[in-house]
Design a protein around this motif. Sequence first.
Motif, PDB file in Angstrom:
ATOM      1  N   UNK A 217       0.811  -1.214   0.000  1.00 60.62           N
ATOM      2  CA  UNK A 217       0.000   0.000   0.000  1.00 60.62           C
ATOM      3  C   UNK A 217       0.843   1.262   0.000  1.00 60.62           C
ATOM      4  N   UNK A 218       1.925   1.253   0.775  1.00 54.45           N
ATOM      5  CA  UNK A 218       2.835   2.401   0.827  1.00 54.45           C
ATOM      6  C   UNK A 218       3.493   2.641  -0.524  1.00 54.45           C
ATOM      7  N   UNK A 219       3.893   1.558  -1.192  1.00 56.67           N
ATOM      8  CA  UNK A 219       4.522   1.674  -2.517  1.00 56.67           C
ATOM      9  C   UNK A 219       3.531   2.202  -3.559  1.00 56.67           C
ATOM     10  N   UNK A 220       2.276   1.811  -3.442  1.00 52.09           N
ATOM     11  CA  UNK A 220       1.246   2.297  -4.368  1.00 52.09           C
ATOM     12  C   UNK A 220       1.062   3.801  -4.197  1.00 52.09           C
ATOM     13  N   UNK A 221       0.983   4.255  -2.953  1.00 55.33           N
ATOM     14  CA  UNK A 221       0.831   5.687  -2.699  1.00 55.33           C
ATOM     15  C   UNK A 221       2.030   6.463  -3.244  1.00 55.33           C
ATOM     16  N   UNK A 222       3.219   5.915  -3.050  1.00 56.00           N
ATOM     17  CA  UNK A 222       4.437   6.567  -3.553  1.00 56.00           C
ATOM     18  C   UNK A 222       4.412   6.649  -5.070  1.00 56.00           C
ATOM     19  N   UNK A 223       4.009   5.573  -5.735  1.00 59.99           N
ATOM     20  CA  UNK A 223       3.943   5.567  -7.192  1.00 59.99           C
ATOM     21  C   UNK A 223       2.975   6.626  -7.701  1.00 59.99           C
TER      22      UNK A 223
END
Length: 330
Positions: free
Chosen positions: A283-289
């Motif tokens: 989820x954190x990586x999705x937000x960053x992307x």
Amino acid sequence: MSSEKVIECVPNISEGRNEEVIHKLIDILDLQKGVQLLHIDSGYDANRTVFTIVGNPEMLIKGMLSFYKVVLESIDMRIHTGAHPCIGAVDVCPFIPLKNISLKEVIPIAEEFGKTVAEKLKIPVYLYESAAQRPERIALSNIRKGGFWYLEEKMKHKDWKPDFGPELPHFSFGASCIGAREILIAFNISLHTNDVKIAQKIASQIRTSSKNKQHAFSNLKAIGWEMPSYNCVQVSMNLTNYKKTTIFDVFETVKYLSAAYGVDIIGSEIVGMLPLDAIKSCGTSILKKEGIKKMASDEELIDITVKYLGLNAHEDFIPKEKILDFNLDF
């Protein structure tokens, strides 16, 4: 805080269609003291069921021997069909450290259980992953190569004598792979095509053993298979170290490679359970992307991940059932 040792066991049986057999196994586990059945995941096309079980080592070992006895009475590999590679009725049975116990301590537990299964049930046993006694047996795929029907011929070779038990397959059960490992994530991505060759090509590009390392990951096993019940094909994967090879990175790579073949992603699924930190990291990586800078709660990160990966594409992803941390009493 309790100092009790807790391990996880994730037996995979070669039966995902006969509900009577599956319920027999649920019933036998329910009778075991000190053992908790957390989750069951059955696949029709794979014809396989994954059980997630936890308990203290001594009680769990007793419960698993009873489990094996019921499987021996109930599953006949001679009439088995299914997409998933397998050599036995309890195809794999890994033991995993969870609390107050190390992987090093789990290895002799797996070894002793393998010896007990072989002696009491007359089933050939191969030790794999961290419990492997030979380097070529660390990788499960090496042991299972050829499948159940080639097993008798394979076992005639001195290099493939079992670690314990008879030197020929059990006539109806086959053989069993018993091991020790850390937590892994079984992650399948569904492609919007019925061309299994595309899934197989993508799997061959991303798995650790790929000859072309451009898109290959460490700690990743992958195959491509047909899923008639979903009307699609899948790239089916095991992430053996989900902190180094993340769900997000694998999903993005499969999406990229699939697009190169002109194929969209339908969604994905988790087979069995996964740790909370894996889904939060995704989820954190999705937000960053997506360039979103915000502090998100665990619930929000789970929701973001489920939607992005399409984890509801085939069956509802229910966090309280699928996330390991939400099911542990410690």
